[in-house]
Design an enzyme around this catalytic site. Sequence first.
Site, mmCIF file in Angstrom:
data_model
loop_
_atom_site.group_PDB
_atom_site.id
_atom_site.type_symbol
_atom_site.label_atom_id
_atom_site.label_comp_id
_atom_site.label_asym_id
_atom_site.label_seq_id
_atom_site.Cartn_x
_atom_site.Cartn_y
_atom_site.Cartn_z
ATOM 1 N N ASN A 108 0.844 -1.198 0.000
ATOM 2 C CA ASN A 108 0.000 0.000 0.000
ATOM 3 C C ASN A 108 0.880 1.248 0.000
ATOM 4 O O ASN A 108 1.991 1.236 0.535
ATOM 5 C CB ASN A 108 -0.866 0.009 1.275
ATOM 6 C CG ASN A 108 -1.794 1.210 1.339
ATOM 7 O OD1 ASN A 108 -2.444 1.574 0.355
ATOM 8 N ND2 ASN A 108 -1.854 1.852 2.501
ATOM 9 N N HIS A 110 0.719 4.988 1.509
ATOM 10 C CA HIS A 110 -0.027 5.862 2.430
ATOM 11 C C HIS A 110 0.617 7.252 2.412
ATOM 12 O O HIS A 110 1.845 7.370 2.547
ATOM 13 C CB HIS A 110 -0.001 5.293 3.850
ATOM 14 C CG HIS A 110 -0.769 6.168 4.804
ATOM 15 N ND1 HIS A 110 -2.146 6.192 4.812
ATOM 16 C CD2 HIS A 110 -0.364 7.077 5.714
ATOM 17 C CE1 HIS A 110 -2.549 7.082 5.700
ATOM 18 N NE2 HIS A 110 -1.500 7.630 6.270
#
Length: 208
Positions: A108, A110
Amino acid sequence: MKNIVVLVSGGGTNLQALIDARNMGIIKNGRISCVISSNPNAYALKRAENNNIPTRVIPRREYRDSIYYSKAILDALNEEKADLIVLAGFMTILDRCVTEAYPYRIINVHPALIPSFCGEGFYGLKVHEAVLDYGVKISGATIHFVNEKADAGAIILQGAVEVLNDDTPEVLQKRIMENVEWKLLPKAVSLFCEDKIEIINNKAYVRD
Ligand code: GAR
């Protein structure tokens, strides 16, 4: 060659960075085999189509809750024989049925320096609003593996930028995307595809 499946929800500038890196030969041992969107209107879908990458739309709003939604995502990932899953501006937290099926295989991006300004409720511009509200002087982005807790998996790469006095959330977001996200996400994907990320005691170490 690893199958990279990219999950998106919006504009897809991080997806574009991955496509460009792949086209420039920066990502070597992997190809973007499918883009899955939670949002039928995401511009990211257009970016994939422009590059002849197969797409799937699995609309979040058609599912009762996150568990049912995650099961649909899991089925799609299995069908696509995903080796690596990249959440590139994907705005839904996935249930553990997905994270447990793909340990250390979901990455991911972020838009803050974890463990600050992260976890449930911190996504997109909200993150940058919170950073400016707090008054911190440095922010950035984090590329990390995804586990069952939001934004809590092993950190792979981080990069920082200065927060300036007259920043708006939009201006700060752009600085972080340009200077950190669009560079470090392709780098992390490339490292993964070349098996250069080692996990020891739940921490990620880059062996370059
Ligand atoms: C990016 O800034 C990404 O870091 C963030 O949303 C934006 C998506 O932009 N992701 C999150 O907040 C996830 N928690 P993009 O669609 O142009 O890549």
